[in-house]
Design a protein around this motif. Structure first.
Motif, PDB file in Angstrom:
ATOM      1  N   SER A   1      -8.063  -0.567  -2.834  1.00  0.00           N
ATOM      2  CA  SER A   1      -6.975  -1.025  -1.967  1.00  0.00           C
ATOM      3  C   SER A   1      -7.519  -1.919  -0.847  1.00  0.00           C
ATOM      4  CB  SER A   1      -6.184   0.154  -1.410  1.00  0.00           C
ATOM      5  OG  SER A   1      -7.022   1.058  -0.753  1.00  0.00           O
TER       6      SER A   1
ATOM      7  N   ASN B   1      -3.703   5.010   7.629  1.00  0.00           N
ATOM      8  CA  ASN B   1      -3.974   3.686   7.058  1.00  0.00           C
ATOM      9  C   ASN B   1      -4.077   2.604   8.126  1.00  0.00           C
ATOM     10  OD1 ASN B   1      -3.983   4.773   4.506  1.00  0.00           O
ATOM     11  ND2 ASN B   1      -1.909   4.104   3.972  1.00  0.00           N
ATOM     12  N   LYS B   2      -3.374   2.825   9.249  1.00  0.00           N
ATOM     13  CA  LYS B   2      -3.389   1.805  10.317  1.00  0.00           C
ATOM     14  C   LYS B   2      -4.812   1.507  10.789  1.00  0.00           C
ATOM     15  CE  LYS B   2      -1.342   0.500  14.749  1.00  0.00           C
ATOM     16  NZ  LYS B   2      -2.493   0.521  15.662  1.00  0.00           N
TER      17      LYS B   2
ATOM     18  N   GLY C   1       0.653   6.630   6.898  1.00  0.00           N
ATOM     19  CA  GLY C   1       0.649   5.284   7.481  1.00  0.00           C
ATOM     20  C   GLY C   1      -0.222   5.225   8.725  1.00  0.00           C
TER      21      GLY C   1
ATOM     22  N   ALA D   1       0.565  -5.313   9.679  1.00  0.00           N
ATOM     23  CA  ALA D   1       1.142  -4.356   8.734  1.00  0.00           C
ATOM     24  C   ALA D   1       2.517  -3.870   9.190  1.00  0.00           C
ATOM     25  CB  ALA D   1       0.212  -3.160   8.548  1.00  0.00           C
TER      26      ALA D   1
ATOM     27  N   VAL E   1       0.302  -6.497   5.135  1.00  0.00           N
ATOM     28  CA  VAL E   1       0.420  -5.317   4.284  1.00  0.00           C
ATOM     29  C   VAL E   1       1.746  -4.625   4.582  1.00  0.00           C
ATOM     30  CG1 VAL E   1      -0.637  -3.109   3.625  1.00  0.00           C
ATOM     31  CG2 VAL E   1      -2.075  -4.973   4.505  1.00  0.00           C
TER      32      VAL E   1
ATOM     33  N   PHE F   1       5.101  -0.628   8.790  1.00  0.00           N
ATOM     34  CA  PHE F   1       5.158   0.797   8.446  1.00  0.00           C
ATOM     35  C   PHE F   1       6.606   1.199   8.249  1.00  0.00           C
ATOM     36  CE2 PHE F   1       1.366  -0.061  10.843  1.00  0.00           C
ATOM     37  CZ  PHE F   1       0.393   0.521  10.066  1.00  0.00           C
TER      38      PHE F   1
ATOM     39  N   ASP G   1       3.047  -1.020   4.291  1.00  0.00           N
ATOM     40  CA  ASP G   1       2.579   0.340   4.038  1.00  0.00           C
ATOM     41  C   ASP G   1       3.792   1.217   3.741  1.00  0.00           C
ATOM     42  OD1 ASP G   1       1.893   3.196   4.806  1.00  0.00           O
ATOM     43  OD2 ASP G   1      -0.084   2.256   4.966  1.00  0.00           O
TER      44      ASP G   1
ATOM     45  N   TYR H   1      -6.161  -1.171   8.647  1.00  0.00           N
ATOM     46  CA  TYR H   1      -5.583  -2.499   8.937  1.00  0.00           C
ATOM     47  C   TYR H   1      -6.144  -3.039  10.247  1.00  0.00           C
ATOM     48  CZ  TYR H   1      -2.228  -0.326   5.719  1.00  0.00           C
ATOM     49  OH  TYR H   1      -1.648   0.358   4.686  1.00  0.00           O
TER      50      TYR H   1
ATOM     51  N   ASN I   1       0.858  -1.194   0.000  1.00  0.00           N
ATOM     52  CA  ASN I   1       0.000   0.000   0.000  1.00  0.00           C
ATOM     53  C   ASN I   1       0.887   1.235   0.000  1.00  0.00           C
ATOM     54  OD1 ASN I   1      -2.488   1.217  -0.057  1.00  0.00           O
ATOM     55  ND2 ASN I   1      -2.760   1.205   2.174  1.00  0.00           N
ATOM     56  N   GLY I   2       0.932   1.954  -1.129  1.00  0.00           N
ATOM     57  CA  GLY I   2       1.864   3.088  -1.261  1.00  0.00           C
ATOM     58  C   GLY I   2       3.001   2.639  -2.153  1.00  0.00           C
TER      59      GLY I   2
ATOM     60  N   ALA J   1       3.243   4.411   2.279  1.00  0.00           N
ATOM     61  CA  ALA J   1       2.607   5.689   1.958  1.00  0.00           C
ATOM     62  C   ALA J   1       3.471   6.818   2.542  1.00  0.00           C
ATOM     63  CB  ALA J   1       1.197   5.712   2.526  1.00  0.00           C
TER      64      ALA J   1
END
Ligand code: NAD
Length: 340
Positions: A74, A96-97, A93, A107, A84, A109, A86, A100, A8-9, A88
């Motif tokens: 996404s 986005n968390k 991030g 994920a 994932v 980061f 991440d 998730y 993602n990103g 981004a």
């Protein structure tokens, strides 16, 4: 069964992690998420990656017009993934968390996010075991990753009493046209010490380290001027041998006549490394000196790529695919040509 990884990103870091995941025989790349179709999407489509849209409502007509197939949203991508990565931009991030968390997906980061967000910050050599079985882990930044590798190697060999580092940082990545400076040297931050020391301590809390950082007009790598005080009085040969144990620490032989980050990046290109990347810490062997309890050296750090192998090892640790850090690191290094 291969572990399914979603990206993602898909910028500087994301595109490199995606390519590295695709090279692992124990991982499968579910796809990548893009905000819009552009040359990066064009290249990713050419590689056969499934491309998902961060905001499909906004992006659908643009993908259609560009002739880039859109595999879904996404969230569709994340649903299919076991984990994932991440990558981004800094701070996104953290947004986005929430996704998730809601979807129950582990994920990784990147270094632009805060340590507190995950509570676990990662460097393969230094603290692989801490990430085993964790749901959320941060791979520390390019500078911090390089410092962790070096600090860990010296600390395990000799015991570090104190580390002092001056970081000369690249102003931006090659495609970062809005960053700078373009004609100045900028203490960043002016207040001392810089955040890099505390960031190393998120991985290696027992290390005494103080850092200062300056930004300069270049896109070609960072350079660190490093000074350690250690327990005992190692010889220069002992220091070189301690560094040679780690493939991610490359000692540049003097006779290579590599005088600068310009030469190092050129070597990556003529070697035919993917994207010209040099993922190892590039330590000028001639700079390594030992005097009493002091060790000094210069190392160059390719900001766009040194965190890539760390992301791969972090996936293996979090997913419990490999308990032995050395085995994971070997596997990663072999697949990416690190240390060759
Ligand atoms: P980048 O700007 O090159 O790429 C980020 C990508 O994410 C862009 O393609 C952007 O369009 C996309 N994006 C934006 N919003 C998104 C969203 N909501 N969901 C998914 N994707 C989104 O950034 P980068 O340089 O690759 O940095 C990413 C992270 O890696 C940051 O935390 C950064 O601090 C860290 N990092 C960067 C470097 C470096 O030198 N570039 C080195 C180490 C770590």
């Amino acid at each position: 069964d291969k572990v399914k990884v979603a990206l993602n990103g898909y910028g500087t870091i994301g595109k490199r992690v995606a390519d590295a995941v695709a090279l692992q025989d124990d991982m499968a790349l579910v796809g990548i998420a893009k905000t819009k179709p552009d040359y990066e999407a064009f290249v990713a489509a050419g590689k056969g990656y499934d491309i998902y849209a961060v905001d499909p409502v906004k992006a659908e007509s643009k993908f259609k017009a560009a002739g880039i197939p859109m595999a879904g949203s996404s969230k569709d991508m994340i649903k299919k993934a076991d984990i994932v990565v991440d990558a981004a931009p800094s701070g996104i991030g953290a947004e986005n968390k929430k996704i998730y968390d809601k979807m129950g997906k582990p994920a990784i980061f990147q270094g632009g996010e805060k340590h507190e967000m995950t509570g676990t910050s990662f460097n393969a050599a230094a603290n692989y075991d801490e990430a085993i079985g964790k749901d959320f882990v941060r791979v520390v930044s390019c500078n911090t990753s390089a410092l962790c590798r070096l600090v860990y190697a010296i600390d395990t060999a000799f015991g570090i009493k104190n580390a002092l580092v001056t970081l000369v940082r690249r102003g931006g990545d090659p495609d970062d046209i809005k960053r700078g400076p373009i004609n100045a040297i900028v203490p960043d931050p002016i207040t001392l010490p810089s955040h890099h020391g505390p960031d190393v301590q998120t991985v290696l809390p027992h290390i005494r380290i103080s850092t200062a950082a300056l930004k300069v007009p270049t896109t070609l790598m960072h350079t660190h001027s490093v000074h350690f005080s250690v327990d005992g009085t190692p010889t220069r040969d002992q220091v070189l041998n301690a560094l040679k144990k780690w493939r991610r620490l490359w000692l540049i032989p003097g006779w290579f006549n590599i005088k600068s980050t310009g030469d190092i990046m050129e070597m990556g290109r003529v070697l035919g490394r993917p994207k010209g990347d040099m993922m190892e810490n590039c330590i000028y062997e001639d700079s390594v000196s030992a005097d009493g309890d002091s060790i000094e050296l210069f190392q160059a750090v390719h900001q766009e790529s040194d965190v890539i192998p760390e992301n791969i090892d972090c996936i293996r640790a979090m997913m419990g695919m490999e308990k032995d850090k050395k085995k994971s690191m070997d596997r990663t290094d072999r697949s990416l040509g690190i240390g060759d």
